[in-house]
Design an enzyme around this catalytic site. Structure first.
Site, PDB file in Angstrom:
ATOM      1  N   HIS A  55      34.560  33.136  37.297  1.00 58.19           N
ATOM      2  CA  HIS A  55      33.244  33.249  36.884  1.00 58.19           C
ATOM      3  C   HIS A  55      33.444  34.564  35.768  1.00 58.19           C
ATOM      4  O   HIS A  55      34.137  35.517  36.006  1.00 58.19           O
ATOM      5  CB  HIS A  55      32.573  33.828  37.510  1.00 58.19           C
TER       6      HIS A  55
ATOM      7  N   HIS B  85      34.776  39.493  31.299  1.00 62.46           N
ATOM      8  CA  HIS B  85      36.835  39.288  32.131  1.00 62.46           C
ATOM      9  C   HIS B  85      36.190  38.427  33.709  1.00 62.46           C
ATOM     10  O   HIS B  85      35.358  37.981  33.402  1.00 62.46           O
ATOM     11  CB  HIS B  85      36.794  40.694  32.373  1.00 62.46           C
TER      12      HIS B  85
END
Lengths: 169, 169
Positions: A34, A115
């Site tokens: 995620h 990220h």
């Protein structure tokens, strides 16, 4: 209860990330790959309707967008994390700021860098081995962000989805 | 791609289920404790907008409801599964039927019995031990069902949420 907000990249990116997470990320089994949009935070369940209303407003006022995932990067030496870099990411940063505002505002000690983690809590040796072999990889991937999810954490550390918010600005 | 539809009971029920799943359910790390509303099925990604439209219509026409979780039960000897029984479950069964219709209709070889799995693929000995100690337990729990989630399966067998649908009938 502990809550968090995240978005999932498309399936093939998740599968790629999991092929590394399986070995290098102790959170592998706790949540799918995620992009965190808001770090875990404590909130009374009573506040949930207000939080949902806030997130719904954010989703209503944000258009879907595409982010680039050009390469693998690391937070070493600050933090022994390897991740898929999210670039041309102004839209993600704006989304993060909108989510982290109003009733959901929390001060953060860190700069927000979007990220997708593929390894964390790695030893220096492990990190250098893995990052050494991945740093030259050109990913040239993109992923469309058209939704995000409010999640809550169970006692075992895993995350369950509470609600999806579709970007419809 | 493989899709499925499920709903999650409230957190304390999930934590209770996980305390057993950790030892007795090989799917422990793949998905949080849940009531399956539609078993895993193959679907082309192109069909997704039609599936979402269908599920949205179902959610629009279904009111939130409460189910009772009175006790632990088992599908043994048909299937070595131990589960939290879902009773006064007409509303769940109806929801299952509505979801499993129209573009998402698939014939099923089994009768739909709503449940929350806490152990599966158990040996007979294991099952008898665990069920023997749990069968007298009076749970007297309830959980409110006011949403369900469309999920898809990653290559490693774990499930990611695609979208939440709020019951608003």
């Amino acid at each position: 209860m502990k809550y968090g907000v995240a978005t999932f990249p498309e399936k093939k990116i998740q599968d790629f990330a999991n092929s590394y997470r399986k070995r290098y990320d102790p959170h592998y089994a706790l949540i799918p790959p995620h992009i965190t949009l808001k770090e875990a935070f404590e909130m009374d369940e009573e506040m949930l309707p207000k939080a949902v209303e806030h997130l719904d407003q954010v989703a209503l006022n944000t258009s879907p967008f595409t982010v680039h995932l050009p390469k693998i990067s690391t937070f070493h030496p600050t933090n022994n994390v390897i991740y898929i870099a999210v670039e041309e990411s102004e839209a993600v940063k704006k989304l993060h700021e909108k989510i982290n505002s109003d009733v959901l505002y929390h001060e953060s000690a860190y700069n927000y860098i979007p990220h997708i983690t593929i390894g964390q809590q790695m030893s220096d040796d492990e990190l250098h081995d893995v990052y050494g072999s991945l740093r030259m990889l050109k990913m040239e991937s993109k992923t469309r962000i058209d939704r995000f999810h409010l999640m809550y954490q169970l006692e075992n550390g895993s995350w369950t989805i509470y609600q999806t918010f579709l970007l419809r600005g």
